[in-house]
Design a protein around this motif. Structure first.
Motif, mmCIF file in Angstrom:
data_model
loop_
_atom_site.group_PDB
_atom_site.id
_atom_site.type_symbol
_atom_site.label_atom_id
_atom_site.label_comp_id
_atom_site.label_asym_id
_atom_site.label_seq_id
_atom_site.Cartn_x
_atom_site.Cartn_y
_atom_site.Cartn_z
ATOM 1 N N GLY A 145 -3.697 -5.982 17.673
ATOM 2 C CA GLY A 145 -4.586 -5.335 16.713
ATOM 3 C C GLY A 145 -4.048 -5.274 15.306
ATOM 4 O O GLY A 145 -2.841 -5.405 15.064
ATOM 5 N N VAL A 146 -4.972 -5.085 14.399
ATOM 6 C CA VAL A 146 -4.636 -4.877 12.987
ATOM 7 C C VAL A 146 -5.234 -3.535 12.577
ATOM 8 O O VAL A 146 -6.397 -3.253 12.879
ATOM 9 N N THR A 147 -4.421 -2.721 11.920
ATOM 10 C CA THR A 147 -4.870 -1.397 11.487
ATOM 11 C C THR A 147 -4.728 -1.274 9.974
ATOM 12 O O THR A 147 -3.697 -1.650 9.415
ATOM 13 N N ALA A 148 -5.768 -0.782 9.341
ATOM 14 C CA ALA A 148 -5.708 -0.526 7.894
ATOM 15 C C ALA A 148 -6.010 0.957 7.665
ATOM 16 O O ALA A 148 -7.003 1.480 8.188
ATOM 17 N N THR A 149 -5.137 1.626 6.949
ATOM 18 C CA THR A 149 -5.292 3.062 6.713
ATOM 19 C C THR A 149 -5.299 3.331 5.211
ATOM 20 O O THR A 149 -4.428 2.855 4.481
ATOM 21 N N VAL A 150 -6.295 4.084 4.775
ATOM 22 C CA VAL A 150 -6.420 4.418 3.349
ATOM 23 C C VAL A 150 -6.361 5.925 3.190
ATOM 24 O O VAL A 150 -7.002 6.663 3.948
#
Lengths: 342, 151
Positions: A137-142
């Motif tokens: 998986g790829v996770t992007a957190t802002v």
């Protein structure tokens, strides 16, 4: 003559500048720095953490192990699962790190390898035994603060879950997307909370739920809470900046495409709705500088291990599962070595 | 006479260039507030190196009401040293293009020391990047210049 005088004046000026820097270090009235304001039109923004919150893990290399338990598939005789184990690799790098915007991106790889007695007795057990389960998986957190109190937290996760092997990768069309958006308040350095919504697979199948973020550190700085209900909640004990302990739970779940599952006329696109509640103790300690070790142990409580045909939103409906299964509960442990962020 | 004038002009150019370079290097001097607003750091010059000391803390006292000390320092002997006045930036040299390198930054909250590069993005903003080994394994904190009101 004038030239040499100029050189002398220049050299003296440089020397005097260095002296000024040195002497400034000697004695100072610190109270004068309390009455100050930001230069220009700069604003202050709240940060994403409270005091003593556990450090962000840039890289994590871990191993997860579940002990023996029973697998009940439909109405067949229970099968004995001797163990479920596998590596868990994770990363989470700050890509944008400004006071008014944080963006972290990470890549994760988890696997679960099954050791099942008499696995040949059922196609599902055979599939799990032969192929196991994997998540890439790829996770992007802002984290976007608007001022020194209010912020938005958003996270999107793109996971490929299934019984694939890395050389025989699963089609990206089976990518499962989940995400969370939270609007929050940072009341002070020890308290942060927020409300939001989440599209999640933590109960195995796609669902939409309200979420509540609550991070708190007590005035004593010894105790705290780190949580995003209902996904996870932990009570934190801070022994010192390099030694932490937690007690709490995490709801882990995904839907896994089982391409190797054969023998069911009514299931065209089998998806395993795997969900488990992990009630656990966690101990984290800095081994040396930025290298931390984490050890976790607890009870794995089965929430779902059913099989559906395809990925869909069940909502509050009561559609039957294609294959209804159950797992007895098991003890588990997890150890990892982590490189933590500055 | 012509030779004397040319020599004076050359010297003036060198002098102005040196002074300009010095001004650029010293642009970092002053008082800065860390990204989380918990501390203000005064950057000074010692010899040809730039250093920074904590001169203000939003919460200067611990839970017992006493001035905070460097309790997380890995060296036990330093754990009683007051945080106010503590040198958290050390050994920076100006490398041109508004960048100061070769220094370290100390984080009193974790007791860890990181390699560090400082870049001035505008007159009132510093990108302070602490990292482990290589810059990829790091995090950038944005510091803002503060103007101290004179009493």
């Amino acid at each position: 003559m004038r030239i040499w005088l100029s050189i002398f004046v220049f050299a003296f000026a440089l020397g005097a500048q260095g002296q000024e820097g040195d002497t400034a270090v000697v004695a100072e009235d610190f109270s004068m720095y309390a009455d100050a304001e930001l230069a220009g039109d700069a604003k202050r923004f709240c940060t994403s953490k409270v005091f003593d919150q556990s450090p962000n893990k840039l890289i994590s290399l871990g191993y997860d192990f579940q002990g023996g338990h029973d697998l009940l598939i439909g109405v067949a005789e229970p099968l004995r699962v001797q163990a479920v184990h596998g590596i868990r690799l994770g990363s989470n790098f700050p890509v944008i790190s400004k006071t008014n915007l944080l963006l972290n991106v990470g890549i994760n790889y988890w696997e679960a390898n099954y050791q099942i007695e008499k696995a040949e007795n059922h196609p599902l057990a055979r599939s799990l035994q032969n192929r196991g389960l994997r998540t890439t998986g790829v996770t992007a957190t802002v984290f976007k603060p608007f001022n020194d109190k209010n912020f938005i937290f958003a996270q999107s996760v793109f996971d490929l879950n299934g019984d694939y092997y890395l050389p025989d990768f699963q089609s990206l069309t089976y990518t499962r997307v989940s995400g969370t958006v939270i609007y929050g308040w940072k009341k002070h350095d020890r308290l942060l909370y927020g409300f939001g919504v989440s599209r999640t697979y933590r109960i195995g199948e796609a669902n939409y739920i309200p979420v509540f973020m609550y991070n708190y550190t007590a005035p004593s700085r010894k105790w705290g809470v780190e949580s995003v209900f209902p996904a996870r909640a932990n009570l934190r004990r801070t022994f010192n900046a390099r030694t932490l302990a937690f007690f709490g739970y995490e709801l882990e779940g995904q839907t896994y495409r089982l391409s190797s599952l054969r023998g069911f006329d009514n299931i065209m696109n089998p998806e395993l709705r795997r969900s488990e509640l992990r009630i656990r103790f966690t101990f984290e300690r800095s081994l040396k500088d930025f290298i931390w070790v984490s050890a976790q142990a607890g009870l794995r409580y089965n929430w779902s291990f059913n099989v559906d045909d395809g990925d869909f939103f069940r909502g509050f409906g009561n559609q039957p599962y294609a294959l209804e299964n159950d797992l007895s509960n098991a003890l588990f442990f997890n150890v990892s070595v982590n490189l933590v962020s500055p | 006479m012509k030779r004397k004038t040319a020599f004076s002009a050359l010297f003036s150019i060198i002098f102005i260039a040196a002074a300009w370079g010095q001004t650029q290097a010293d642009a970092i001097l002053g008082v800065w507030e860390s990204g989380n607003g918990k501390a203000r750091i005064k950057i000074d010059k010692a010899g040809d190196k730039y250093t920074g000391r904590i001169v203000w803390l939003r919460e200067p006292n611990d839970e017992a009401g006493k001035p905070k000390v460097d309790k997380n320092n890995p060296e036990e002997a330093l754990r009683t040293k007051p945080l106010l006045g503590y040198s958290m930036l050390k050994g920076f040299s100006y490398k041109g293009e508004k960048t100061w390198e070769d220094g370290t930054i100390y984080d009193p909250e974790s007791g860890s020391t990181y390699s560090c590069t400082i870049t001035m993005t505008d007159d009132n903003t510093l990108d302070v990047r602490g990292y482990i080994g290589v810059s990829l394994f790091g995090r950038t904190d944005v510091w803002k210049r503060v103007v101290v009101k004179k009493k």
